[in-house]
Scaffold this motif. Sequence first.
Motif, mmCIF file in Angstrom:
data_model
loop_
_atom_site.group_PDB
_atom_site.id
_atom_site.type_symbol
_atom_site.label_atom_id
_atom_site.label_comp_id
_atom_site.label_asym_id
_atom_site.label_seq_id
_atom_site.Cartn_x
_atom_site.Cartn_y
_atom_site.Cartn_z
ATOM 1 N N VAL A 1 0.870 -1.173 0.000
ATOM 2 C CA VAL A 1 0.000 0.000 0.000
ATOM 3 C C VAL A 1 0.910 1.227 0.000
ATOM 4 O O VAL A 1 1.764 1.371 0.878
ATOM 5 C CB VAL A 1 -0.929 0.009 1.232
ATOM 6 N N PRO A 2 0.757 2.105 -1.001
ATOM 7 C CA PRO A 2 1.621 3.278 -1.072
ATOM 8 C C PRO A 2 1.273 4.279 0.032
ATOM 9 O O PRO A 2 0.211 4.205 0.646
ATOM 10 C CB PRO A 2 1.310 3.864 -2.455
ATOM 11 N N GLU A 3 2.203 5.207 0.263
ATOM 12 C CA GLU A 3 1.885 6.300 1.172
ATOM 13 C C GLU A 3 0.689 7.053 0.597
ATOM 14 O O GLU A 3 0.490 7.085 -0.607
ATOM 15 C CB GLU A 3 3.075 7.251 1.292
ATOM 16 N N VAL A 4 -0.067 7.656 1.499
ATOM 17 C CA VAL A 4 -1.243 8.410 1.059
ATOM 18 C C VAL A 4 -0.772 9.580 0.200
ATOM 19 O O VAL A 4 0.079 10.370 0.621
ATOM 20 C CB VAL A 4 -2.057 8.905 2.260
ATOM 21 N N GLY B 1 -10.617 4.389 11.433
ATOM 22 C CA GLY B 1 -9.575 5.401 11.292
ATOM 23 C C GLY B 1 -9.372 5.915 9.886
ATOM 24 O O GLY B 1 -8.493 6.742 9.653
ATOM 25 N N SER B 2 -10.185 5.456 8.938
ATOM 26 C CA SER B 2 -9.997 5.857 7.535
ATOM 27 C C SER B 2 -10.664 7.186 7.192
ATOM 28 O O SER B 2 -10.406 7.742 6.128
ATOM 29 C CB SER B 2 -10.534 4.773 6.598
ATOM 30 N N VAL B 3 -11.522 7.702 8.083
ATOM 31 C CA VAL B 3 -12.351 8.870 7.769
ATOM 32 C C VAL B 3 -11.878 10.104 8.523
ATOM 33 O O VAL B 3 -11.593 10.037 9.720
ATOM 34 C CB VAL B 3 -13.827 8.595 8.120
ATOM 35 N N THR B 4 -11.797 11.219 7.820
ATOM 36 C CA THR B 4 -11.561 12.527 8.429
ATOM 37 C C THR B 4 -12.756 13.406 8.081
ATOM 38 O O THR B 4 -13.126 13.519 6.925
ATOM 39 C CB THR B 4 -10.275 13.174 7.884
ATOM 40 N N GLY B 5 -13.332 14.012 9.088
ATOM 41 C CA GLY B 5 -14.481 14.892 8.855
ATOM 42 C C GLY B 5 -15.748 14.248 9.321
ATOM 43 O O GLY B 5 -15.705 13.237 10.023
ATOM 44 N N PRO B 6 -16.851 14.834 8.948
ATOM 45 C CA PRO B 6 -17.005 15.896 7.947
ATOM 46 C C PRO B 6 -16.521 17.262 8.451
ATOM 47 O O PRO B 6 -16.459 17.507 9.638
ATOM 48 C CB PRO B 6 -18.514 15.930 7.693
ATOM 49 N N ARG B 7 -16.184 18.106 7.457
ATOM 50 C CA ARG B 7 -15.804 19.487 7.739
ATOM 51 C C ARG B 7 -16.512 20.388 6.741
ATOM 52 O O ARG B 7 -16.745 20.000 5.589
ATOM 53 C CB ARG B 7 -14.295 19.678 7.686
ATOM 54 N N ASP B 8 -16.861 21.570 7.200
ATOM 55 C CA ASP B 8 -17.520 22.544 6.335
ATOM 56 C C ASP B 8 -16.476 23.475 5.737
ATOM 57 O O ASP B 8 -15.550 23.907 6.418
ATOM 58 C CB ASP B 8 -18.560 23.337 7.131
ATOM 59 N N THR B 9 -16.626 23.767 4.446
ATOM 60 C CA THR B 9 -15.667 24.607 3.730
ATOM 61 C C THR B 9 -16.197 26.033 3.603
ATOM 62 O O THR B 9 -17.412 26.263 3.719
ATOM 63 C CB THR B 9 -15.417 24.057 2.317
ATOM 64 N N PRO B 10 -15.317 26.997 3.307
ATOM 65 C CA PRO B 10 -15.762 28.378 3.110
ATOM 66 C C PRO B 10 -16.662 28.552 1.877
ATOM 67 O O PRO B 10 -17.347 29.559 1.754
ATOM 68 C CB PRO B 10 -14.458 29.157 2.923
ATOM 69 N N TRP B 11 -16.647 27.594 0.944
ATOM 70 C CA TRP B 11 -17.479 27.715 -0.262
ATOM 71 C C TRP B 11 -18.778 26.929 -0.111
ATOM 72 O O TRP B 11 -19.448 26.613 -1.085
ATOM 73 C CB TRP B 11 -16.713 27.300 -1.518
ATOM 74 N N ILE C 1 -9.408 7.627 3.393
ATOM 75 C CA ILE C 1 -8.248 6.957 2.826
ATOM 76 C C ILE C 1 -8.659 5.501 2.628
ATOM 77 O O ILE C 1 -8.989 4.795 3.579
ATOM 78 C CB ILE C 1 -7.017 7.050 3.754
ATOM 79 N N THR C 2 -8.672 5.062 1.375
ATOM 80 C CA THR C 2 -9.136 3.717 1.048
ATOM 81 C C THR C 2 -8.066 2.689 1.389
ATOM 82 O O THR C 2 -6.897 3.042 1.601
ATOM 83 C CB THR C 2 -9.485 3.607 -0.453
ATOM 84 N N PRO C 3 -8.435 1.405 1.404
ATOM 85 C CA PRO C 3 -7.438 0.365 1.678
ATOM 86 C C PRO C 3 -6.265 0.374 0.690
ATOM 87 O O PRO C 3 -5.169 -0.061 1.027
ATOM 88 C CB PRO C 3 -8.238 -0.936 1.557
ATOM 89 N N GLU C 4 -6.483 0.899 -0.508
ATOM 90 C CA GLU C 4 -5.401 0.978 -1.504
ATOM 91 C C GLU C 4 -4.525 2.202 -1.296
ATOM 92 O O GLU C 4 -3.563 2.404 -2.014
ATOM 93 C CB GLU C 4 -5.957 1.069 -2.939
#
Length: 181
Positions: A88-91, A118-128, A136-139
């Motif tokens: 698995v490559p670096e992200v 541990g694969s999920v970050t967020g949700p986060r709201d953006t300025p737009w 980050i998927t298993p691959e």
Amino acid sequence: MSDFFNAFEMGPVSERGPKAVAPEVFRGIYAMPVFVTVPTSDLAASTDFWVRGFGFIELFSIPGQVVHLRRWAFQDVLLVPAKAGAGVPEVPAMSVSFLCVLSEIDPLVKACSELVPGSVTGPRDTPWRTRDVEVITPEGARVVFTAAQEFDPDSQEAHDLASVGVFAPGSAEGGHNGVHG
């Protein structure tokens, strides 16, 4: 005057916010204007993650060579075998983003977190005015699902966008400026 014009009707979702409804999975065959190719050491496990985690379908596969996944029209992913011995490559810093609707965010976070903790970050709201979830998927692919939130044409976000020539749909400045592609 700007060269931009509103063309929300061209996308699969023109409604923003909680009232937006996801279109059905598109099962037609077309010349793909853009797609993502993701190498994987385990086609079956990767297919399972993308289907159960992200809601893609397996459009078709050629055993041992490619799995063609699809969500909405023009959201295509090709899973292909990684080179022998490749781990698995670096992200990567680069990511791919897929449009979704707000009602899909929480189920996606839950499904992906259960499949790969541990694969999920967020949700986060953006300025737009989008709500984004990064997975980050298993691959090792960095995948972002982004849902448009309601947009107030009198908001600071709208003024910020207008300052760079992008005007809110329905505003006086947001017309077609005589240009249509």
